[in-house]
Motif scaffolding. Structure first.
Motif, short mmCIF file in Angstrom:
data_model
loop_
_atom_site.label_atom_id
_atom_site.label_comp_id
_atom_site.label_asym_id
_atom_site.label_seq_id
_atom_site.Cartn_x
_atom_site.Cartn_y
_atom_site.Cartn_z
N VAL A 25 -6.35 0.52 -3.60
CA VAL A 25 -5.47 1.31 -4.46
C VAL A 25 -4.22 0.52 -4.81
O VAL A 25 -3.75 0.54 -5.95
CB VAL A 25 -5.10 2.64 -3.76
CG1 VAL A 25 -4.04 3.39 -4.57
CG2 VAL A 25 -6.34 3.50 -3.57
N HIS A 26 -3.69 -0.20 -3.84
CA HIS A 26 -2.49 -1.02 -4.07
C HIS A 26 -2.74 -2.07 -5.14
O HIS A 26 -1.95 -2.24 -6.08
CB HIS A 26 -2.06 -1.69 -2.76
CG HIS A 26 -0.98 -2.70 -2.92
ND1 HIS A 26 0.35 -2.35 -3.11
CD2 HIS A 26 -1.02 -4.06 -2.93
CE1 HIS A 26 1.08 -3.45 -3.22
NE2 HIS A 26 0.28 -4.50 -3.11
N TRP A 27 -3.85 -2.79 -5.01
CA TRP A 27 -4.16 -3.83 -6.00
C TRP A 27 -4.44 -3.22 -7.37
O TRP A 27 -4.04 -3.78 -8.40
CB TRP A 27 -5.35 -4.64 -5.52
CG TRP A 27 -4.99 -5.66 -4.48
CD1 TRP A 27 -3.73 -6.05 -4.11
CD2 TRP A 27 -5.89 -6.41 -3.67
NE1 TRP A 27 -3.79 -7.00 -3.13
CE2 TRP A 27 -5.10 -7.25 -2.83
CE3 TRP A 27 -7.28 -6.47 -3.55
CZ2 TRP A 27 -5.68 -8.13 -1.91
CZ3 TRP A 27 -7.84 -7.35 -2.63
CH2 TRP A 27 -7.05 -8.17 -1.83
N ALA A 28 -5.15 -2.10 -7.40
CA ALA A 28 -5.46 -1.45 -8.68
C ALA A 28 -4.18 -1.02 -9.39
O ALA A 28 -4.03 -1.21 -10.61
CB ALA A 28 -6.39 -0.26 -8.45
N ALA A 87 -1.08 -0.57 -13.53
CA ALA A 87 0.11 0.23 -13.83
C ALA A 87 1.42 -0.52 -13.61
O ALA A 87 2.46 -0.08 -14.08
CB ALA A 87 0.10 1.51 -12.99
N GLY A 88 1.38 -1.60 -12.85
CA GLY A 88 2.59 -2.36 -12.59
C GLY A 88 3.11 -2.17 -11.17
O GLY A 88 2.74 -1.21 -10.47
N TRP A 89 3.98 -3.09 -10.74
CA TRP A 89 4.44 -3.09 -9.36
C TRP A 89 5.24 -1.84 -8.97
O TRP A 89 5.19 -1.45 -7.79
CB TRP A 89 5.25 -4.36 -9.06
CG TRP A 89 6.55 -4.47 -9.81
CD1 TRP A 89 6.78 -5.14 -10.97
CD2 TRP A 89 7.81 -3.91 -9.42
NE1 TRP A 89 8.09 -5.03 -11.35
CE2 TRP A 89 8.75 -4.29 -10.40
CE3 TRP A 89 8.23 -3.13 -8.35
CZ2 TRP A 89 10.09 -3.90 -10.34
CZ3 TRP A 89 9.57 -2.75 -8.28
CH2 TRP A 89 10.48 -3.13 -9.27
N PRO A 90 5.99 -1.18 -9.88
CA PRO A 90 6.70 0.03 -9.42
C PRO A 90 5.76 1.10 -8.86
O PRO A 90 6.09 1.78 -7.88
CB PRO A 90 7.41 0.52 -10.68
CG PRO A 90 7.59 -0.71 -11.51
CD PRO A 90 6.35 -1.50 -11.28
N PHE A 91 4.59 1.25 -9.48
CA PHE A 91 3.63 2.24 -8.99
C PHE A 91 3.02 1.79 -7.66
O PHE A 91 2.71 2.62 -6.80
CB PHE A 91 2.54 2.48 -10.03
CG PHE A 91 3.04 3.19 -11.26
CD1 PHE A 91 3.06 4.57 -11.31
CD2 PHE A 91 3.51 2.47 -12.35
CE1 PHE A 91 3.53 5.24 -12.44
CE2 PHE A 91 3.97 3.12 -13.49
CZ PHE A 91 4.00 4.51 -13.53
#
Length: 330
Positions: free
Chosen positions: A65-68, A73-77
């Motif tokens: 989920v982190h990589w996706a 969506a970008g690093w803030p998400f």
């Protein structure tokens, strides 16, 4: 962004702690029970498969989920996802209410209430404990709980996040501790007990995973406490406790605040095979008969422990802030 994820998670947890009975912990119990029921055949190789599915698979899901989120969506998400995972795995409020209630009872001179609260917390027989022994046991259980809910999670998150693995570390750490405790509990009840092979595999894996965090916690206690005494106790008295990792933490705590820990252990409130209430965030009873040097445990030591733990948190946050700043400037 590890520093900000941890900071936000701690702040949110202080304002709105995770409820004791929540669907996440209930889901963890269902997952661990399902894995053991379907893959625990009593053989060592199957025990390894069961442990991998129960512990490593959730960590890989958190990482996926982190990589996706990072890619799509970008690093803030991705940071928000890390905050959410840390909120579930990290936090004082998952155990501190027990500590606070017992401390308040002792401050008010109500030792009967303090014994009752300790017995309910750890499912032990505390009916004959003198005041100093109540304090000692509260210190030991609370320090180990702080390690498993805070410092161990911080260690695994910081290390794996540095390699781009996001919140996989906290999930791996907490699930490893959870299944080792839960499957040992399942072996004590009549329905669907975990096999000895599964219990042994989970216990060995947990000991290996907690080896480095335990020593990081002990070192942090030494730095923010009495350094020389903490290191001396660590070196000379850690083996007086049965669990090497727990022994390192308790010995360092003893030296850091000059309190005598160890001694006669509490007995279970129930006979073998009797009623057992599983504690999702509990700490198992420690069996030891020798003690470390230091002053007899007093209520004032409880305040020293609170200060020790919070200073260690500040130390962690300062180090992470400096590392974040160095990375940004570099």
């Amino acid at each position: 962004m590890s520093f900000f994820a941890i900071l936000f998670a701690l702040l949110i947890e202080q304002v709105r702690p995770l409820a004791r009975h929540n669907p996440i912990h209930a889901g963890l119990r269902v997952w661990a029970r399902s894995v053991s029921r379907n893959f625990d055949t009593g053989k060592q190789q199957h025990a390894m498969v069961a442990w991998t599915l129960a512990v490593v698979l959730p960590a890989l899901v958190a990482l996926g989920v982190h990589w996706a989120l990072t890619l799509l969506a970008g690093w803030p998400f991705a940071v928000l996802w890390s905050v959410a995972v840390l909120y579930v795995t990290l936090g004082f409020r998952q155990f501190s209410h027990h500590f606070t209630a017992i401390r308040d009872a002792l401050d008010g001179g109500d030792e009967v209430q303090a014994r009752q609260l300790l017995a309910e917390w750890q499912q032990v027989d505390a009916s004959e404990l003198p005041r100093s022994e109540i304090v000692r046991h509260v210190i030991e259980y609370s320090v180990l709980a702080a390690h498993r809910h805070v410092f161990g999670v911080l260690a695994w998150f910081s290390v794996l996040a540095a390699f781009g693995l996001g919140p996989a570390g906290p999930v791996l750490y907490r699930m490893s501790e959870f299944v080792a405790r839960y499957w040992r509990h399942r072996a004590q009840v009549q329905s669907q007990p975990a096999s000895p092979a599964l219990q042994t595999t989970a216990a060995r894996a947990w000991a290996a995973i907690d080896w480095l965090p335990a020593r990081i916690t002990a070192l942090a206690f030494a730095v923010v406490g009495s350094f020389e005494d903490a290191i001396d106790c660590w070196r000379n008295y850690a083996q007086r406790f049965p669990n090497d990792n727990d022994g390192v933490i308790l010995a360092a705590t003893s030296g850091a605040v000059n309190v005598r820990l160890g001694g006669e252990a509490l007995k279970s409130a129930y006979p073998a095979g009797g009623p057992q209430t599983f504690r999702t965030s509990g700490v198992e009873g420690m069996v030891h008969t020798e003690s470390t040097p230091g002053r007899e445990a007093e209520v004032a030591h409880l305040r020293s422990i609170v200060g020790l733990v919070w200073r260690s948190v500040v130390l962690w946050m300062v180090l992470l802030a400096l590392l974040t700043l160095a990375r940004l400037l570099g």
